[in-house]
Design a protein around this motif. Structure first.
Motif, PDB file in Angstrom:
ATOM      1  N   ARG A  40       0.860  -1.178   0.000  1.00  0.00           N
ATOM      2  CA  ARG A  40       0.000   0.000   0.000  1.00  0.00           C
ATOM      3  C   ARG A  40       0.902   1.236   0.000  1.00  0.00           C
ATOM      4  N   LEU A  41       0.782   2.033  -1.044  1.00  0.00           N
ATOM      5  CA  LEU A  41       1.699   3.157  -1.260  1.00  0.00           C
ATOM      6  C   LEU A  41       1.104   4.447  -0.706  1.00  0.00           C
ATOM      7  N   LYS A  42       1.835   5.075   0.194  1.00  0.00           N
ATOM      8  CA  LYS A  42       1.383   6.340   0.781  1.00  0.00           C
ATOM      9  C   LYS A  42       1.701   7.504  -0.160  1.00  0.00           C
ATOM     10  N   GLY A  43       1.216   8.701   0.205  1.00  0.00           N
ATOM     11  CA  GLY A  43       1.526   9.886  -0.586  1.00  0.00           C
ATOM     12  C   GLY A  43       0.333  10.565  -1.220  1.00  0.00           C
ATOM     13  N   LEU A  44      -0.893  10.255  -0.764  1.00  0.00           N
ATOM     14  CA  LEU A  44      -2.067  10.951  -1.284  1.00  0.00           C
ATOM     15  C   LEU A  44      -1.902  12.450  -1.012  1.00  0.00           C
ATOM     16  N   PRO A  45      -2.029  13.317  -2.047  1.00  0.00           N
ATOM     17  CA  PRO A  45      -1.763  14.744  -1.846  1.00  0.00           C
ATOM     18  C   PRO A  45      -2.805  15.415  -0.949  1.00  0.00           C
ATOM     19  N   CYS A  46      -2.329  16.370  -0.187  1.00  0.00           N
ATOM     20  CA  CYS A  46      -3.207  17.151   0.698  1.00  0.00           C
ATOM     21  C   CYS A  46      -4.141  18.018  -0.136  1.00  0.00           C
ATOM     22  N   GLU A  47      -5.387  18.060   0.257  1.00  0.00           N
ATOM     23  CA  GLU A  47      -6.393  18.837  -0.469  1.00  0.00           C
ATOM     24  C   GLU A  47      -6.116  20.331  -0.403  1.00  0.00           C
ATOM     25  N   LEU A  48      -5.401  20.776   0.646  1.00  0.00           N
ATOM     26  CA  LEU A  48      -5.164  22.204   0.849  1.00  0.00           C
ATOM     27  C   LEU A  48      -3.855  22.670   0.217  1.00  0.00           C
ATOM     28  N   CYS A  49      -2.741  21.938   0.496  1.00  0.00           N
ATOM     29  CA  CYS A  49      -1.439  22.400   0.018  1.00  0.00           C
ATOM     30  C   CYS A  49      -0.842  21.546  -1.098  1.00  0.00           C
ATOM     31  N   GLY A  50      -1.395  20.379  -1.317  1.00  0.00           N
ATOM     32  CA  GLY A  50      -0.917  19.530  -2.399  1.00  0.00           C
ATOM     33  C   GLY A  50       0.278  18.672  -2.083  1.00  0.00           C
ATOM     34  N   LEU A  51       0.839  18.805  -0.894  1.00  0.00           N
ATOM     35  CA  LEU A  51       1.993  17.987  -0.523  1.00  0.00           C
ATOM     36  C   LEU A  51       1.556  16.563  -0.198  1.00  0.00           C
ATOM     37  N   PRO A  52       2.458  15.580  -0.389  1.00  0.00           N
ATOM     38  CA  PRO A  52       2.096  14.189  -0.085  1.00  0.00           C
ATOM     39  C   PRO A  52       1.889  13.965   1.408  1.00  0.00           C
ATOM     40  N   THR A  53       0.892  13.138   1.726  1.00  0.00           N
ATOM     41  CA  THR A  53       0.580  12.810   3.119  1.00  0.00           C
ATOM     42  C   THR A  53       0.844  11.328   3.369  1.00  0.00           C
ATOM     43  N   GLN A  54       0.549  10.887   4.594  1.00  0.00           N
ATOM     44  CA  GLN A  54       0.699   9.479   4.955  1.00  0.00           C
ATOM     45  C   GLN A  54      -0.500   8.638   4.517  1.00  0.00           C
ATOM     46  N   SER A  55      -1.516   9.268   3.959  1.00  0.00           N
ATOM     47  CA  SER A  55      -2.684   8.542   3.479  1.00  0.00           C
ATOM     48  C   SER A  55      -2.345   7.744   2.218  1.00  0.00           C
ATOM     49  N   ILE A  56      -3.083   6.669   1.971  1.00  0.00           N
ATOM     50  CA  ILE A  56      -2.794   5.761   0.863  1.00  0.00           C
ATOM     51  C   ILE A  56      -3.160   6.403  -0.484  1.00  0.00           C
ATOM     52  N   ARG A  57      -2.171   6.436  -1.373  1.00  0.00           N
ATOM     53  CA  ARG A  57      -2.366   6.965  -2.720  1.00  0.00           C
ATOM     54  C   ARG A  57      -2.704   5.861  -3.726  1.00  0.00           C
ATOM     55  N   ALA A  58      -2.107   4.672  -3.524  1.00  0.00           N
ATOM     56  CA  ALA A  58      -2.301   3.600  -4.503  1.00  0.00           C
ATOM     57  C   ALA A  58      -2.049   2.242  -3.864  1.00  0.00           C
ATOM     58  N   HIS A  59      -2.588   1.212  -4.481  1.00  0.00           N
ATOM     59  CA  HIS A  59      -2.295  -0.173  -4.127  1.00  0.00           C
ATOM     60  C   HIS A  59      -1.446  -0.774  -5.242  1.00  0.00           C
ATOM     61  N   LEU A  60      -0.377  -1.460  -4.849  1.00  0.00           N
ATOM     62  CA  LEU A  60       0.470  -2.144  -5.817  1.00  0.00           C
ATOM     63  C   LEU A  60       0.097  -3.620  -5.844  1.00  0.00           C
ATOM     64  N   TYR A  61      -0.315  -4.102  -7.018  1.00  0.00           N
ATOM     65  CA  TYR A  61      -0.671  -5.503  -7.211  1.00  0.00           C
ATOM     66  C   TYR A  61       0.479  -6.224  -7.914  1.00  0.00           C
ATOM     67  N   LYS A  62       0.646  -7.508  -7.587  1.00  0.00           N
ATOM     68  CA  LYS A  62       1.722  -8.285  -8.207  1.00  0.00           C
ATOM     69  C   LYS A  62       1.256  -9.721  -8.443  1.00  0.00           C
ATOM     70  N   CYS A  63       1.722 -10.301  -9.529  1.00  0.00           N
ATOM     71  CA  CYS A  63       1.419 -11.689  -9.858  1.00  0.00           C
ATOM     72  C   CYS A  63       2.535 -12.591  -9.347  1.00  0.00           C
ATOM     73  N   ASP A  64       2.164 -13.634  -8.630  1.00  0.00           N
ATOM     74  CA  ASP A  64       3.149 -14.592  -8.129  1.00  0.00           C
ATOM     75  C   ASP A  64       3.824 -15.364  -9.260  1.00  0.00           C
ATOM     76  N   ARG A  65       3.097 -15.583 -10.348  1.00  0.00           N
ATOM     77  CA  ARG A  65       3.590 -16.458 -11.409  1.00  0.00           C
ATOM     78  C   ARG A  65       4.536 -15.731 -12.376  1.00  0.00           C
ATOM     79  N   CYS A  66       4.102 -14.607 -12.939  1.00  0.00           N
ATOM     80  CA  CYS A  66       4.941 -13.916 -13.934  1.00  0.00           C
ATOM     81  C   CYS A  66       5.586 -12.645 -13.390  1.00  0.00           C
ATOM     82  N   GLU A  67       5.234 -12.279 -12.143  1.00  0.00           N
ATOM     83  CA  GLU A  67       5.790 -11.116 -11.444  1.00  0.00           C
ATOM     84  C   GLU A  67       5.400  -9.774 -12.067  1.00  0.00           C
ATOM     85  N   PHE A  68       4.363  -9.784 -12.885  1.00  0.00           N
ATOM     86  CA  PHE A  68       3.831  -8.534 -13.422  1.00  0.00           C
ATOM     87  C   PHE A  68       3.286  -7.687 -12.278  1.00  0.00           C
ATOM     88  N   GLN A  69       3.530  -6.364 -12.331  1.00  0.00           N
ATOM     89  CA  GLN A  69       3.061  -5.455 -11.290  1.00  0.00           C
ATOM     90  C   GLN A  69       2.224  -4.342 -11.910  1.00  0.00           C
TER      91      GLN A  69
END
Length: 283
Positions: free
Chosen positions: A232-261
């Protein structure tokens, strides 16, 4: 690799505690898997909640050992094994239940497990010195729908001194009085075996649903199962100043078989974080 077909495949469930009651209907309805339970399968050999037999490995590895053993004694190439554990919640301090339901596919050479983490558990224990205390404890954990265990003390290892599956007033009184004739205080705890604990059985069903989700979540690159979140990738931008926060910006998915991300941004449907979570706006 194409999507794996489970319809009408036979899966053996490695249990002696009727876990198929929670697991089988979900596998059958969602994947079309047929299930069977091996005769005389002794899952107690892989660890007991009463601590008289130690678990041979951690929760995941023990589930794998049980599944492999079930495959050894049957003609199936698909096995299901479940493992549960109970421990204090890391923040709340109350009892916490982690259930795993693991699928081992020998035909396609992979394992996947579903998981349920829940505070919905009646896991408890107490030292008592009277039948009245035992009865009071039993009522608090949902007796007689949920059973209790009695033993001389929490460290008892002698099997003949452990009374399990007590789910009637008659057996409760009889066993309490028998132990108290020898010991001034005795140990009572909830019987956490699935067939004696409907609350735990419900959590096993939830872990099975998570397993099905992973089996139906296919990799966009190779179409294999279990394309799931690895970070779980942090860095969701602040609504007021636009700087990255500790809130979740994205989820990284990965395949066990072919390692595609692949990243999936804004998983919570929010493109900006509330300024209260911003270390600049709310230091």
């Amino acid at each position: 690799m194409t999507a794996i077909e489970f319809t009408d495949r036979l899966a053996v469930i490695a249990t002696m505690h009727h876990k198929e009651l929670a697991i089988a209907p979900i596998l059958q309805a969602s994947l079309g898997i047929k299930v069977t339970v091996p005769q005389d399968f002794n899952s107690d050999l892989f660890g007991t909640f009463t601590r008289d037999i130690d678990r041979p490995a951690n929760q995941i590895e023990t589930a794998k050992i049980k599944a492999a053993r079930a495959l050894e004694i049957t003609n199936a190439d698909l096995a299901i094994a479940s493992e549960g554990s109970f421990f204090p919640h890391p923040i709340l301090g109350i009892a916490y239940n982690r259930e795993l339901v693991l699928l081992m596919d020998q035909k396609h050479d992979f394992t996947v497990y579903g998981e349920s983490l829940s505070t919905d558990t009646n896991f408890r224990h107490q030292e008592i010195s009277s039948y009245e205390q035992a009865y009071e404890f039993a009522l608090k954990i949902g007796f007689p729908d949920h059973a209790v265990v009695l033993m001389p003390d929490a460290q008892t290892s002698a099997k003949q001194s452990i009374y399990k599956g007590i789910n009637s007033i008659e057996f409760l009184k009889e066993n309490v009085m028998e132990l108290l004739r020898t010991y001034p205080t005795i140990h009572i705890e909830t019987d956490m075996r699935a067939l004696y604990n409907p609350t735990r059985m419900n959590n096993i069903a939830k872990a099975t649903e998570d397993l099905v989700r992973k089996l139906q979540q296919l990799c966009p690159n190779c179409d294999f199962v279990n394309f799931d979140i690895v970070k779980r990738l942090k860095g969701l931008p602040c609504e007021l100043c636009g700087l990255p926060t500790q809130s979740i910006r994205a989820h990284l998915y990965k395949c066990d078989r072919c390692e595609f991300q692949q990243e999936f941004i804004f998983p919570d449907g929010k493109q900006f974080a509330d300024p209260m979570y911003c270390s600049y706006c709310n230091p």
